[in-house]
Design a protein around this motif. Structure first.
Motif, short mmCIF file in Angstrom:
data_model
loop_
_atom_site.label_atom_id
_atom_site.label_comp_id
_atom_site.label_asym_id
_atom_site.label_seq_id
_atom_site.Cartn_x
_atom_site.Cartn_y
_atom_site.Cartn_z
N LYS A 36 -21.45 -80.85 48.38
CA LYS A 36 -22.50 -81.84 48.66
C LYS A 36 -23.56 -81.25 49.58
O LYS A 36 -24.76 -81.43 49.34
CB LYS A 36 -21.89 -83.08 49.32
CG LYS A 36 -21.10 -83.94 48.39
CD LYS A 36 -20.52 -85.13 49.14
CE LYS A 36 -19.50 -85.87 48.31
NZ LYS A 36 -18.84 -86.93 49.08
N THR B 192 -21.18 -77.96 61.81
CA THR B 192 -21.61 -79.15 62.57
C THR B 192 -22.76 -78.80 63.49
O THR B 192 -23.73 -79.55 63.60
CB THR B 192 -20.42 -79.73 63.37
OG1 THR B 192 -19.38 -80.08 62.45
CG2 THR B 192 -20.83 -80.95 64.15
N ASP C 4 -13.55 -84.54 59.58
CA ASP C 4 -12.39 -85.40 59.32
C ASP C 4 -11.40 -84.71 58.39
O ASP C 4 -10.18 -84.79 58.60
CB ASP C 4 -12.84 -86.73 58.68
CG ASP C 4 -13.60 -87.61 59.65
OD1 ASP C 4 -13.52 -87.38 60.88
OD2 ASP C 4 -14.29 -88.54 59.17
N SER C 5 -11.90 -84.02 57.38
CA SER C 5 -11.02 -83.30 56.46
C SER C 5 -10.29 -82.16 57.15
O SER C 5 -9.13 -81.87 56.83
CB SER C 5 -11.82 -82.75 55.27
OG SER C 5 -12.39 -83.81 54.53
N ASP D 66 -19.68 -84.36 59.26
CA ASP D 66 -18.72 -85.25 59.90
C ASP D 66 -17.53 -85.50 58.98
O ASP D 66 -16.38 -85.51 59.42
CB ASP D 66 -19.41 -86.57 60.27
CG ASP D 66 -18.53 -87.46 61.12
OD1 ASP D 66 -17.91 -86.96 62.08
OD2 ASP D 66 -18.46 -88.67 60.82
N SER D 67 -17.80 -85.68 57.69
CA SER D 67 -16.71 -85.85 56.72
C SER D 67 -15.84 -84.60 56.66
O SER D 67 -14.62 -84.68 56.55
CB SER D 67 -17.27 -86.14 55.33
OG SER D 67 -17.93 -87.37 55.31
N SER E 23 -6.34 -81.85 51.38
CA SER E 23 -7.30 -81.65 52.47
C SER E 23 -8.29 -80.53 52.14
O SER E 23 -9.49 -80.66 52.38
CB SER E 23 -6.57 -81.32 53.77
OG SER E 23 -5.76 -82.39 54.17
N GLN F 63 -23.88 -86.21 58.23
CA GLN F 63 -22.85 -87.11 57.71
C GLN F 63 -21.79 -86.33 56.93
O GLN F 63 -20.59 -86.59 57.07
CB GLN F 63 -23.48 -88.19 56.83
CG GLN F 63 -24.28 -89.17 57.63
CD GLN F 63 -25.16 -90.07 56.76
OE1 GLN F 63 -25.40 -89.79 55.59
NE2 GLN F 63 -25.66 -91.14 57.35
N THR F 64 -22.22 -85.38 56.13
CA THR F 64 -21.26 -84.60 55.36
C THR F 64 -20.46 -83.68 56.28
O THR F 64 -19.25 -83.51 56.09
CB THR F 64 -21.98 -83.79 54.26
OG1 THR F 64 -22.77 -84.70 53.47
CG2 THR F 64 -20.99 -83.10 53.35
N ASN G 183 -16.93 -81.72 49.93
CA ASN G 183 -18.01 -81.95 50.89
C ASN G 183 -18.91 -80.74 51.04
O ASN G 183 -20.12 -80.89 51.24
CB ASN G 183 -17.43 -82.37 52.25
CG ASN G 183 -16.93 -83.79 52.24
OD1 ASN G 183 -17.57 -84.68 51.70
ND2 ASN G 183 -15.78 -84.02 52.84
N ALA H 48 -10.78 -81.80 49.62
CA ALA H 48 -11.77 -82.68 50.24
C ALA H 48 -12.86 -81.86 50.95
O ALA H 48 -14.05 -82.17 50.85
CB ALA H 48 -11.10 -83.63 51.23
#
Length: 137
Positions: free
Chosen positions: A84, A132, A52-53, A48-49, A74, A45-46, A81, A77
Motif C-alpha cells: 500500500k 514511521t 501494529d503488525s 501505523d498499521s 503477521s 496511517q499505513t 501494508n 499483514a
C-alpha cells in the motif's frame, strides 16, 4: 476615447489578469499541498498499521510453539501494508524504508521456513521504526 480612459481600462484588464493568474496559482499550490498532505497521512496511517503488525509479529514469535501460523499471518499483514505504501509514494526515503522492511520480513520468513521457531525480528522492528520516521510529516 481619451488617453486616460484607455490607460485606466488597460490597468483594469491587467489587474484582472494578474488576479486571475494568482487565483489559478493559489488553487494549484493548494491542490498540490493537499495532495502531499494526503499522501503523508496515508503513509503515516499505513506505517501505523505496520507498527501494529510488527507488534503482532513479536507476539506471534513468542507464541510460535502454540500457533506457528500467527507468524505467517503477521508477516503477510506487513507485506500487504508495504504494498500500500509503495503504491502511493514516490518519495525516495519512504521507498528505501519500504525496501528495507520488505527485506527484513523476507529474512524472517526464510528463517521460519528453515525451522527457526524464534527468528531474530529486530531488523523488522528497526526497519518499521525507520519507516514511521520517514512517513512523519
Amino acid at each position: 476615447m481619451p488617453a486616460s480612459r484607455r490607460r485606466h481600462r488597460h490597468r483594469a484588464r491587467t489587474g484582472a489578469t494578474i488576479a486571475a493568474t494568482a487565483l489559478v496559482a493559489l488553487t494549484l499550490t493548494t491542490t498540490a499541498a493537499c495532495s502531499a498532505v494526503n499522501k503523508a497521512l496515508d503513509c503515516v496511517q499505513t506505517a501505523d498499521s505496520i507498527a501494529d503488525s510488527v507488534t503482532d509479529l513479536q507476539q506471534a514469535v513468542r507464541n510460535a510453539a502454540n500457533d506457528p501460523t500467527q507468524t505467517d499471518e503477521s508477516l503477510a499483514a506487513i507485506d500487504s501494508n508495504l504494498r500500500k505504501i509503495g503504491d502511493k509514494t514516490d518519495d525516495a526515503d519512504v521507498n528505501k524504508a519500504v525496501d528495507d522492511l520488505s527485506r527484513a520480513v523476507s529474512n524472517v520468513r526464510t528463517a521460519v521456513k528453515n525451522g527457526d521457531d524464534t527468528p531474530d525480528i529486530s531488523p523488522v522492528t528497526d526497519a518499521a521504526g525507520e519507516l514511521t520516521k520517514v512517513c512523519t510529516p
